[in-house]
Design a protein around this motif. Structure first.
Motif, PDB file in Angstrom:
ATOM      1  N   GLU A 100      10.784  15.856  -9.767  1.00 27.72           N
ATOM      2  CA  GLU A 100      10.554  17.295  -9.640  1.00 27.72           C
ATOM      3  C   GLU A 100      10.203  17.958 -10.964  1.00 27.72           C
ATOM      4  O   GLU A 100      10.095  19.187 -11.029  1.00 27.72           O
ATOM      5  CB  GLU A 100      11.798  17.962  -9.047  1.00 27.72           C
ATOM      6  N   SER A 101      10.015  17.179 -12.019  1.00 24.99           N
ATOM      7  CA  SER A 101       9.687  17.767 -13.317  1.00 24.99           C
ATOM      8  C   SER A 101       8.236  18.220 -13.334  1.00 24.99           C
ATOM      9  O   SER A 101       7.417  17.812 -12.508  1.00 24.99           O
ATOM     10  CB  SER A 101       9.923  16.748 -14.431  1.00 24.99           C
ATOM     11  N   ALA A 102       7.907  19.063 -14.326  1.00 24.68           N
ATOM     12  CA  ALA A 102       6.535  19.553 -14.471  1.00 24.68           C
ATOM     13  C   ALA A 102       5.586  18.394 -14.773  1.00 24.68           C
ATOM     14  O   ALA A 102       4.450  18.359 -14.275  1.00 24.68           O
ATOM     15  CB  ALA A 102       6.465  20.600 -15.574  1.00 24.68           C
ATOM     16  N   PHE A 103       6.066  17.431 -15.564  1.00 24.18           N
ATOM     17  CA  PHE A 103       5.233  16.273 -15.883  1.00 24.18           C
ATOM     18  C   PHE A 103       4.935  15.457 -14.628  1.00 24.18           C
ATOM     19  O   PHE A 103       3.792  15.040 -14.394  1.00 24.18           O
ATOM     20  CB  PHE A 103       5.937  15.384 -16.909  1.00 24.18           C
ATOM     21  N   ALA A 104       5.968  15.216 -13.810  1.00 20.78           N
ATOM     22  CA  ALA A 104       5.778  14.451 -12.574  1.00 20.78           C
ATOM     23  C   ALA A 104       4.821  15.188 -11.643  1.00 20.78           C
ATOM     24  O   ALA A 104       3.957  14.564 -11.007  1.00 20.78           O
ATOM     25  CB  ALA A 104       7.120  14.224 -11.883  1.00 20.78           C
ATOM     26  N   PHE A 105       4.963  16.495 -11.561  1.00 26.98           N
ATOM     27  CA  PHE A 105       4.085  17.294 -10.712  1.00 26.98           C
ATOM     28  C   PHE A 105       2.630  17.127 -11.134  1.00 26.98           C
ATOM     29  O   PHE A 105       1.755  16.854 -10.305  1.00 26.98           O
ATOM     30  CB  PHE A 105       4.487  18.770 -10.815  1.00 26.98           C
ATOM     31  N   LEU A 106       2.369  17.270 -12.428  1.00 25.95           N
ATOM     32  CA  LEU A 106       0.998  17.165 -12.924  1.00 25.95           C
ATOM     33  C   LEU A 106       0.467  15.740 -12.816  1.00 25.95           C
ATOM     34  O   LEU A 106      -0.686  15.524 -12.406  1.00 25.95           O
ATOM     35  CB  LEU A 106       0.939  17.627 -14.386  1.00 25.95           C
ATOM     36  N   PHE A 107       1.301  14.761 -13.129  1.00 25.07           N
ATOM     37  CA  PHE A 107       0.864  13.355 -13.107  1.00 25.07           C
ATOM     38  C   PHE A 107       0.454  12.944 -11.700  1.00 25.07           C
ATOM     39  O   PHE A 107      -0.636  12.376 -11.496  1.00 25.07           O
ATOM     40  CB  PHE A 107       1.994  12.446 -13.609  1.00 25.07           C
ATOM     41  N   TRP A 108       1.308  13.200 -10.707  1.00 24.38           N
ATOM     42  CA  TRP A 108       1.012  12.761  -9.350  1.00 24.38           C
ATOM     43  C   TRP A 108      -0.136  13.538  -8.735  1.00 24.38           C
ATOM     44  O   TRP A 108      -0.868  13.012  -7.897  1.00 24.38           O
ATOM     45  CB  TRP A 108       2.261  12.858  -8.472  1.00 24.38           C
ATOM     46  N   PHE A 109      -0.316  14.787  -9.179  1.00 25.42           N
ATOM     47  CA  PHE A 109      -1.457  15.559  -8.693  1.00 25.42           C
ATOM     48  C   PHE A 109      -2.761  14.954  -9.203  1.00 25.42           C
ATOM     49  O   PHE A 109      -3.709  14.744  -8.434  1.00 25.42           O
ATOM     50  CB  PHE A 109      -1.337  17.019  -9.132  1.00 25.42           C
ATOM     51  N   LEU A 110      -2.810  14.655 -10.505  1.00 26.82           N
ATOM     52  CA  LEU A 110      -4.011  14.039 -11.076  1.00 26.82           C
ATOM     53  C   LEU A 110      -4.219  12.627 -10.520  1.00 26.82           C
ATOM     54  O   LEU A 110      -5.355  12.197 -10.282  1.00 26.82           O
ATOM     55  CB  LEU A 110      -3.895  14.000 -12.602  1.00 26.82           C
ATOM     56  N   PHE A 111      -3.115  11.921 -10.298  1.00 24.69           N
ATOM     57  CA  PHE A 111      -3.187  10.579  -9.715  1.00 24.69           C
ATOM     58  C   PHE A 111      -3.794  10.635  -8.315  1.00 24.69           C
ATOM     59  O   PHE A 111      -4.649   9.815  -7.953  1.00 24.69           O
ATOM     60  CB  PHE A 111      -1.775   9.989  -9.666  1.00 24.69           C
ATOM     61  N   ALA A 112      -3.366  11.621  -7.526  1.00 25.51           N
ATOM     62  CA  ALA A 112      -3.891  11.773  -6.168  1.00 25.51           C
ATOM     63  C   ALA A 112      -5.370  12.127  -6.184  1.00 25.51           C
ATOM     64  O   ALA A 112      -6.156  11.604  -5.387  1.00 25.51           O
ATOM     65  CB  ALA A 112      -3.102  12.857  -5.428  1.00 25.51           C
ATOM     66  N   LEU A 113      -5.773  13.012  -7.093  1.00 30.06           N
ATOM     67  CA  LEU A 113      -7.190  13.368  -7.207  1.00 30.06           C
ATOM     68  C   LEU A 113      -8.030  12.151  -7.581  1.00 30.06           C
ATOM     69  O   LEU A 113      -9.110  11.922  -7.005  1.00 30.06           O
ATOM     70  CB  LEU A 113      -7.378  14.465  -8.258  1.00 30.06           C
ATOM     71  N   ALA A 114      -7.527  11.372  -8.551  1.00 28.08           N
ATOM     72  CA  ALA A 114      -8.270  10.189  -8.995  1.00 28.08           C
ATOM     73  C   ALA A 114      -8.377   9.157  -7.881  1.00 28.08           C
ATOM     74  O   ALA A 114      -9.442   8.563  -7.670  1.00 28.08           O
ATOM     75  CB  ALA A 114      -7.578   9.585 -10.224  1.00 28.08           C
ATOM     76  N   LEU A 115      -7.287   8.934  -7.155  1.00 29.84           N
ATOM     77  CA  LEU A 115      -7.313   7.966  -6.058  1.00 29.84           C
ATOM     78  C   LEU A 115      -8.260   8.408  -4.946  1.00 29.84           C
ATOM     79  O   LEU A 115      -8.992   7.589  -4.383  1.00 29.84           O
ATOM     80  CB  LEU A 115      -5.915   7.783  -5.484  1.00 29.84           C
ATOM     81  N   THR A 129      -4.841  10.961  -0.322  1.00 31.19           N
ATOM     82  CA  THR A 129      -4.845  12.076   0.624  1.00 31.19           C
ATOM     83  C   THR A 129      -3.431  12.509   0.998  1.00 31.19           C
ATOM     84  O   THR A 129      -3.176  13.701   1.220  1.00 31.19           O
ATOM     85  CB  THR A 129      -5.625  11.694   1.894  1.00 31.19           C
ATOM     86  N   GLN A 130      -2.494  11.565   1.044  1.00 26.60           N
ATOM     87  CA  GLN A 130      -1.115  11.930   1.381  1.00 26.60           C
ATOM     88  C   GLN A 130      -0.499  12.810   0.291  1.00 26.60           C
ATOM     89  O   GLN A 130       0.144  13.813   0.593  1.00 26.60           O
ATOM     90  CB  GLN A 130      -0.273  10.667   1.579  1.00 26.60           C
ATOM     91  N   PHE A 131      -0.676  12.431  -0.962  1.00 24.18           N
ATOM     92  CA  PHE A 131      -0.124  13.241  -2.049  1.00 24.18           C
ATOM     93  C   PHE A 131      -0.788  14.614  -2.104  1.00 24.18           C
ATOM     94  O   PHE A 131      -0.114  15.639  -2.305  1.00 24.18           O
ATOM     95  CB  PHE A 131      -0.294  12.526  -3.393  1.00 24.18           C
ATOM     96  N   LEU A 132      -2.103  14.664  -1.929  1.00 21.50           N
ATOM     97  CA  LEU A 132      -2.788  15.959  -1.932  1.00 21.50           C
ATOM     98  C   LEU A 132      -2.314  16.822  -0.766  1.00 21.50           C
ATOM     99  O   LEU A 132      -2.177  18.044  -0.909  1.00 21.50           O
ATOM    100  CB  LEU A 132      -4.304  15.749  -1.855  1.00 21.50           C
ATOM    101  N   THR A 133      -2.063  16.191   0.371  1.00 17.17           N
ATOM    102  CA  THR A 133      -1.522  16.930   1.511  1.00 17.17           C
ATOM    103  C   THR A 133      -0.161  17.523   1.178  1.00 17.17           C
ATOM    104  O   THR A 133       0.132  18.680   1.509  1.00 17.17           O
ATOM    105  CB  THR A 133      -1.395  16.001   2.731  1.00 17.17           C
ATOM    106  N   SER A 134       0.683  16.740   0.497  1.00 16.98           N
ATOM    107  CA  SER A 134       2.015  17.227   0.124  1.00 16.98           C
ATOM    108  C   SER A 134       1.914  18.429  -0.809  1.00 16.98           C
ATOM    109  O   SER A 134       2.655  19.411  -0.654  1.00 16.98           O
ATOM    110  CB  SER A 134       2.809  16.106  -0.566  1.00 16.98           C
ATOM    111  N   TYR A 135       0.993  18.362  -1.766  1.00 17.62           N
ATOM    112  CA  TYR A 135       0.803  19.497  -2.671  1.00 17.62           C
ATOM    113  C   TYR A 135       0.286  20.712  -1.913  1.00 17.62           C
ATOM    114  O   TYR A 135       0.703  21.850  -2.171  1.00 17.62           O
ATOM    115  CB  TYR A 135      -0.172  19.124  -3.789  1.00 17.62           C
ATOM    116  N   LEU A 136      -0.627  20.489  -0.979  1.00 12.32           N
ATOM    117  CA  LEU A 136      -1.172  21.591  -0.199  1.00 12.32           C
ATOM    118  C   LEU A 136      -0.090  22.236   0.664  1.00 12.32           C
ATOM    119  O   LEU A 136      -0.009  23.474   0.752  1.00 12.32           O
ATOM    120  CB  LEU A 136      -2.312  21.075   0.684  1.00 12.32           C
ATOM    121  N   ILE A 137       0.752  21.402   1.285  1.00 10.32           N
ATOM    122  CA  ILE A 137       1.842  21.939   2.103  1.00 10.32           C
ATOM    123  C   ILE A 137       2.810  22.749   1.243  1.00 10.32           C
ATOM    124  O   ILE A 137       3.251  23.841   1.633  1.00 10.32           O
ATOM    125  CB  ILE A 137       2.590  20.794   2.816  1.00 10.32           C
TER     126      ILE A 137
END
Length: 297
Positions: A250-265, A115-123
């Motif tokens: 801040e790379s595109a890969f890191a952005f996508l990885f942590w977003f999918l990681f947050a969704l999975a968690l 939820t913290q990572f998803l919040t960061s993406y939402l912000i």
């Protein structure tokens, strides 16, 4: 008509909590103003302007603002805790075996970074769309004393007392009241909306709404407000303390990885939590059977 009355009654906790905040702020300012005036009269020489200048400095310090909110949280916990546990049959001491399970606790742990990572993406998304929302949010954080400086008072309020207070207000009193006149899904969304309004700015309000819906779901599904309290405390601890030491890139890969990681968690955390609650329910049924058998014997 009765359901309409029950619905509008559910708005009272929000209004009362806001009123309590203003009341305690004004009380703190009055007490500190009186103390400052007495001190100037007894010890220092100076006119009324000097007193006002000192008070203006005091009232804008982090310690004054944060400890005022600590006082608000303590009073709020007392008021809404009593309200929740008397009117809505809250359980002070739930049975551990029928309320908590290692899997439900693991689910909450998984939800914290999710939820913290998803919040960061939402912000980040909302800040890009509405830059003025971010400016308002940052200004509010500065004026309220809730910046990046971690103090004892800030930890008490943001991590411990604030979450307990807010859970009692919104998942305790408000949601339970709304369930008297609405199905759970509607009651949950409305209490989450009120939780967002409580934060008094659009950026924080949107993600508070999303978090509030998750907290309401955990509270209802787990059958205890202690589940949402735990997640809220850990969520704020992550945001207040741990997030300062994380660098996800801040790379595109890191952005996508942590977003999918947050969704999975997040999805996995909810699934694991529900699995643990089902085991608690099975234990509860077994205990009831044993107690019934013992009573018949």
């Amino acid at each position: 008509m009765r359901k309409a009355g029950q619905f509008f009654f559910a708005l009272i906790p929000l209004l009362l909590s806001i009123g309590l905040q203003f009341l305690i702020v004004f009380f703190s300012m009055g007490v500190s103003g009186l103390a400052e005036g007495i001190w100037y009269a007894a010890v220092k020489s100076g006119d009324f302007t000097a007193v006002l200048e000192d008070l203006n400095i005091l009232w804008t310090t982090q310690n004054f603002l944060v400890y005022t909110m600590v006082c608000y949280s303590v009073i709020s916990i007392a008021v809404f805790g009593l309200w929740y546990y008397t009117r809505y049959d809250g359980n002070y001491l739930p049975r551990l075996k029928t309320t908590f399970h290692p899997l439900s606790f693991l689910g909450i742990i998984m939800l914290i970074p999710g939820t913290q990572f998803l919040t960061s993406y939402l912000i980040g998304f909302l800040s890009a769309l509405f830059p003025s929302w971010l400016d308002t949010y940052m200004e509010l954080m500065e004026t309220s004393g809730l910046d990046n400086r971690i103090t004892v008072g800030l930890f008490l309020y943001s991590v411990l007392l604030g979450p307990v207070s807010e859970e009692l207000i919104f998942r305790g009193v408000t949601m339970r009241q709304l369930e008297k006149c609405l199905p759970f899904w509607a009651a949950n969304l409305i209490q989450a909306l009120l939780f967002g309004i409580f934060h008094m700015n659009m950026l924080q309000g949107v993600y508070a709404f999303c978090l509030g819906a998750v907290l309401g779901y955990l509270c209802k599904k787990g059958g205890s407000i202690y589940h949402s309290i735990l997640l809220h405390i850990f969520y704020n601890f992550w945001g207040t303390v741990i997030s300062q030491y994380l660098n996800i890139g801040e790379s595109a890969f890191a952005f996508l990885f942590w977003f999918l990681f947050a969704l999975a968690l997040t999805a996995g955390g909810i699934a694991v939590f529900i699995s643990g609650i089902r085991r608690c329910q099975a234990v509860s049924v077994q205990i009831q059977k044993e107690e019934a058998a013992a009573g018949e014997g």
